[in-house]
Write a protein that holds these residues in place. Structure first.
Motif, PDB file in Angstrom:
ATOM      1  N   ARG A 284       0.984  -1.063  -0.086  1.00 37.75           N
ATOM      2  CA  ARG A 284       0.114   0.000   0.081  1.00 37.75           C
ATOM      3  C   ARG A 284       0.863   1.357   0.043  1.00 37.75           C
ATOM      4  O   ARG A 284       1.939   1.115   0.310  1.00 37.75           O
ATOM      5  CB  ARG A 284      -0.852   0.133   1.129  1.00 37.75           C
ATOM      6  N   GLU A 285       0.224   2.241  -0.222  1.00 39.47           N
ATOM      7  CA  GLU A 285       1.018   3.470  -0.271  1.00 39.47           C
ATOM      8  C   GLU A 285       0.425   4.629   0.573  1.00 39.47           C
ATOM      9  O   GLU A 285      -0.660   4.672   1.101  1.00 39.47           O
ATOM     10  CB  GLU A 285       0.909   4.411  -1.616  1.00 39.47           C
ATOM     11  N   GLY A 286       1.204   5.438   1.456  1.00 39.04           N
ATOM     12  CA  GLY A 286       0.770   6.321   2.452  1.00 39.04           C
ATOM     13  C   GLY A 286       1.782   7.332   2.736  1.00 39.04           C
ATOM     14  O   GLY A 286       2.723   7.081   2.740  1.00 39.04           O
ATOM     15  N   PRO A 287       1.381   8.344   3.572  1.00 41.08           N
ATOM     16  CA  PRO A 287       2.085   9.493   3.769  1.00 41.08           C
ATOM     17  C   PRO A 287       2.800   9.477   5.203  1.00 41.08           C
ATOM     18  O   PRO A 287       2.600   9.948   6.198  1.00 41.08           O
ATOM     19  CB  PRO A 287       1.348  10.534   4.096  1.00 41.08           C
ATOM     20  N   PHE A 288       3.651   8.349   5.321  1.00 43.10           N
ATOM     21  CA  PHE A 288       4.470   8.103   6.513  1.00 43.10           C
ATOM     22  C   PHE A 288       5.487   9.035   6.730  1.00 43.10           C
ATOM     23  O   PHE A 288       6.704   8.874   5.767  1.00 43.10           O
ATOM     24  CB  PHE A 288       4.891   6.692   6.417  1.00 43.10           C
TER      25      PHE A 288
END
Length: 448
Positions: free
Chosen positions: A392-396
């Motif tokens: 998945r992709e995310g703003p970490f």
């Protein structure tokens, strides 16, 4: 990005002003940058308006289509049948849309077919079978797919077009076609007295079964540096789950195990923390950049949003840095980011995430795919019920600023009773570490 990570507001303002000016020149919408600027310097902010692009003429549209290689086709299916790889597309591929070349790598031959303009409905597909090691189909760039046939022996694949299909013979079928071609030539009448008698065909040999990729030598792996980041620590316990078990303790134990495995294989390895201390997010990637690391792996444990979900929330997932597109990704990122970025407003986050390095995002995505696949293979060898929650992709924010492929792994749910016990099990930690190490080696093998 540097201004945000270092807390330099002056540098942030300069960057935002530059982004606003560039957006106006390019006819793009500067609203998000204006909103971010308004939180820092209200006196400098303007009301961003979306610039409407001028409608293209028919000639301009035609040139645009030509420049992009025509309308992109979609790959509808890719499967092996009767010794051929059959690729079916939504429309015929032009004959000049296929580029073929051969690479040799560590005793294997890679037969590469670049096909354009095509898009895939998935990130990567791998097919194993008799007579070849693996067939891989992946999106090589936004308009081109790459098909790789990996074999132990040389052969001569000649792809053919059939309507909306491209057929690529695999080693067994290519050998059969070659024998048929030679037999047909031998059956023709001799053209002169010096015609040679046909040679006796060689006996058929059984095609070797598919096998795992070769292990990379330690001498090669010594060139690579990995920075492992055990999430949270010190005052930041992370998620607290079943039996009051803490995320910071579980991930530190896995990180130390991973360090041992990687060093044994020859990698240079560093941890952002070796004990229970709090390390600010920006210092974690700064260490990786200073060590000129090739990979940044941040290890975390997931948590269910509420107690009623503790039993059903489970599984492993791997994230790479991007703007979140799903509620789930936003929720997980909010939990992992919560310790340090409370004071950064939504507009500033959006503005900076919009200018992420696309090349690094693609590399991190590929790394995440290899890690997820190899982790699951390793842990399922003993724990068959482990759930695959995918890539998945995310703003970490712990990944922001990394100058190398960087991912965040959620190694399981600390709120799930079964998974919480496993995360503190030596056997499970060793399997996880082996899987992550295998994923890094797989990425190097296929991309370096």
């Amino acid at each position: 990005m540097k201004g945000l990570l270092d807390g330099d507001k002056k540098l942030q303002v300069e960057a935002l002003l530059g982004l606003i000016a560039a957006s106006k020149k390019l006819g793009l919408d500067p609203t998000r940058y204006n909103n971010a600027l308004r939180t820092l310097r209200p006196d400098l902010a303007e009301g961003g308006t979306k610039a409407k692009p001028k409608p293209q003429t028919k000639v301009q549209k035609s040139r645009s289509v030509e420049k992009n290689g025509g309308k992109r086709r979609k790959l509808l299916s890719g499967k092996v049948e009767n010794g051929h790889l059959r690729l079916k597309f939504s429309a015929p591929i032009p004959t000049d849309g296929v580029r073929h070349f051969v690479l040799k790598r560590k005793g294997y031959y890679l037969y590469v077919f670049d096909i354009a303009p095509v898009r895939l409905p998935y990130a990567i597909k791998r097919i194993k079978g008799e007579g070849f090691k693996e067939v891989r189909i992946a999106q090589y760039d936004p308009r081109k797919i790459r098909v790789v046939v990996e074999t132990k022996k040389r052969y001569k694949p000649r792809h053919t077009f059939d309507g909306n299909e491209i057929r690529i013979p695999l080693p067994g079928a290519a050998a059969d076609e070659s024998r048929k071609s030679k037999a047909a030539k031998r059956s023709l009448p001799a053209s002169g007295p010096a015609a040679k008698p046909a040679s006796k065909p060689s006996a058929k040999t059984k095609a070797p079964a598919a096998e795992a990729g070769p292990a990379l030598p330690g001498s090669m792996l010594r060139r690579y540096t990995v920075v492992i980041d055990p999430g949270h620590g010190g005052k930041d316990a992370g998620a607290v789950g079943y039996m009051r078990k803490k995320e910071k303790d579980a991930v530190l134990a896995v990180a130390k195990e991973l360090k041992k495995v990687l060093r044994k294989r020859g990698f240079n390895v560093y941890l952002t923390r070796e004990r229970d201390v709090f390390i600010p997010l920006k210092r974690r990637t700064r260490l990786a950049n200073r060590k000129q690391a090739d990979f940044f792996i941040s290890i975390h444990a997931n948590a269910a949003p509420k107690k009623s979900h503790w039993l059903k929330s489970k599984g492993i997932e791997t994230y790479f840095l991007s703007r979140a597109r799903t509620k789930r990704a936003k929720r997980v990122a909010a939990i992992e980011n919560s310790a340090e970025i409370k004071n950064i407003d939504r507009y500033t986050k959006e503005a900076y995430l919009s200018v992420l390095n696309r090349e690094k995002i693609i590399e991190s995505n590929k790394l995440a795919i290899d890690l997820q696949r190899q982790m699951l293979t390793a842990v399922r060898s003993r724990y068959k019920d482990v759930v695959d929650n995918g890539v998945r992709e995310g703003p970490f924010w712990v990944l922001v600023g990394a100058q190398m492929p960087a991912v965040l792994i959620e190694i399981g749910y600390i709120t799930n009773p079964t998974e919480a016990k496993r995360l503190f099990s030596t056997r499970y930690r060793k399997l996880l570490a082996e899987g992550i190490a295998n994923g890094i080696e797989s990425y190097i093998y296929h991309n370096k």
